[in-house]
Design a protein around this motif. Sequence first.
Motif, PDB file in Angstrom:
ATOM      1  N   VAL A 146       0.835  -1.204   0.000  1.00  0.00           N
ATOM      2  CA  VAL A 146       0.000   0.000   0.000  1.00  0.00           C
ATOM      3  C   VAL A 146       0.868   1.252   0.000  1.00  0.00           C
ATOM      4  O   VAL A 146       0.626   2.196  -0.761  1.00  0.00           O
ATOM      5  CB  VAL A 146      -0.959  -0.001   1.209  1.00  0.00           C
ATOM      6  CG1 VAL A 146      -1.621   1.357   1.393  1.00  0.00           C
ATOM      7  CG2 VAL A 146      -2.005  -1.084   1.041  1.00  0.00           C
ATOM      8  N   LEU A 147       1.892   1.269   0.813  1.00  0.00           N
ATOM      9  CA  LEU A 147       2.788   2.441   0.861  1.00  0.00           C
ATOM     10  C   LEU A 147       3.524   2.637  -0.465  1.00  0.00           C
ATOM     11  O   LEU A 147       3.720   3.764  -0.908  1.00  0.00           O
ATOM     12  CB  LEU A 147       3.774   2.306   2.021  1.00  0.00           C
ATOM     13  CG  LEU A 147       3.156   2.429   3.417  1.00  0.00           C
ATOM     14  CD1 LEU A 147       4.227   2.177   4.479  1.00  0.00           C
ATOM     15  CD2 LEU A 147       2.510   3.785   3.603  1.00  0.00           C
ATOM     16  N   SER A 148       3.915   1.537  -1.085  1.00  0.00           N
ATOM     17  CA  SER A 148       4.585   1.636  -2.389  1.00  0.00           C
ATOM     18  C   SER A 148       3.620   2.189  -3.435  1.00  0.00           C
ATOM     19  O   SER A 148       4.011   3.015  -4.260  1.00  0.00           O
ATOM     20  CB  SER A 148       5.082   0.259  -2.840  1.00  0.00           C
ATOM     21  OG  SER A 148       6.034  -0.241  -1.940  1.00  0.00           O
ATOM     22  N   GLY A 149       2.392   1.720  -3.405  1.00  0.00           N
ATOM     23  CA  GLY A 149       1.390   2.232  -4.341  1.00  0.00           C
ATOM     24  C   GLY A 149       1.122   3.715  -4.150  1.00  0.00           C
ATOM     25  O   GLY A 149       1.026   4.478  -5.118  1.00  0.00           O
ATOM     26  N   LEU A 150       1.021   4.130  -2.897  1.00  0.00           N
ATOM     27  CA  LEU A 150       0.827   5.560  -2.614  1.00  0.00           C
ATOM     28  C   LEU A 150       2.028   6.381  -3.079  1.00  0.00           C
ATOM     29  O   LEU A 150       1.875   7.476  -3.631  1.00  0.00           O
ATOM     30  CB  LEU A 150       0.583   5.779  -1.124  1.00  0.00           C
ATOM     31  CG  LEU A 150      -0.809   5.436  -0.613  1.00  0.00           C
ATOM     32  CD1 LEU A 150      -0.848   5.557   0.902  1.00  0.00           C
ATOM     33  CD2 LEU A 150      -1.847   6.335  -1.243  1.00  0.00           C
ATOM     34  N   GLY A 151       3.217   5.837  -2.843  1.00  0.00           N
ATOM     35  CA  GLY A 151       4.423   6.544  -3.273  1.00  0.00           C
ATOM     36  C   GLY A 151       4.477   6.703  -4.785  1.00  0.00           C
ATOM     37  O   GLY A 151       4.834   7.769  -5.292  1.00  0.00           O
TER      38      GLY A 151
ATOM     39  N   TRP B  42       1.875   6.733  -6.761  1.00  0.00           N
ATOM     40  CA  TRP B  42       0.779   7.598  -7.148  1.00  0.00           C
ATOM     41  C   TRP B  42       1.147   9.067  -6.918  1.00  0.00           C
ATOM     42  O   TRP B  42       0.785   9.946  -7.697  1.00  0.00           O
ATOM     43  CB  TRP B  42      -0.469   7.220  -6.348  1.00  0.00           C
ATOM     44  CG  TRP B  42      -1.658   8.064  -6.646  1.00  0.00           C
ATOM     45  CD1 TRP B  42      -2.331   8.135  -7.823  1.00  0.00           C
ATOM     46  CD2 TRP B  42      -2.308   8.954  -5.738  1.00  0.00           C
ATOM     47  NE1 TRP B  42      -3.378   9.011  -7.705  1.00  0.00           N
ATOM     48  CE2 TRP B  42      -3.397   9.539  -6.437  1.00  0.00           C
ATOM     49  CE3 TRP B  42      -2.085   9.312  -4.418  1.00  0.00           C
ATOM     50  CZ2 TRP B  42      -4.239  10.453  -5.841  1.00  0.00           C
ATOM     51  CZ3 TRP B  42      -2.939  10.222  -3.824  1.00  0.00           C
ATOM     52  CH2 TRP B  42      -3.991  10.785  -4.541  1.00  0.00           C
ATOM     53  N   LEU B  43       1.892   9.329  -5.840  1.00  0.00           N
ATOM     54  CA  LEU B  43       2.256  10.721  -5.533  1.00  0.00           C
ATOM     55  C   LEU B  43       3.385  11.249  -6.389  1.00  0.00           C
ATOM     56  O   LEU B  43       3.587  12.461  -6.466  1.00  0.00           O
ATOM     57  CB  LEU B  43       2.646  10.825  -4.044  1.00  0.00           C
ATOM     58  CG  LEU B  43       1.493  10.640  -3.063  1.00  0.00           C
ATOM     59  CD1 LEU B  43       2.030  10.614  -1.628  1.00  0.00           C
ATOM     60  CD2 LEU B  43       0.460  11.727  -3.225  1.00  0.00           C
TER      61      LEU B  43
END
Length: 54
Positions: free
Chosen positions: A45-50, A52-53
């Motif tokens: 999840v954190l990798s996906g958010l990173g 995406w940002l």
Amino acid sequence: MKLRSFDGQIRAIMDDVLDFVDIVADSELEGAFVWLLRLVGLLAVLSGLGLWLL
């Protein structure tokens, strides 16, 4: 015909996964395995958010 071969491979993999889950449940390491999966999920999840940002 190739579909049947692929279906057989999927079933073999699922059998192996179910055997692995049975071994983990019997070895009393179930709690540690659950936390490991939670950690992997959190990292995903954190990798996906990173990504995406960016």
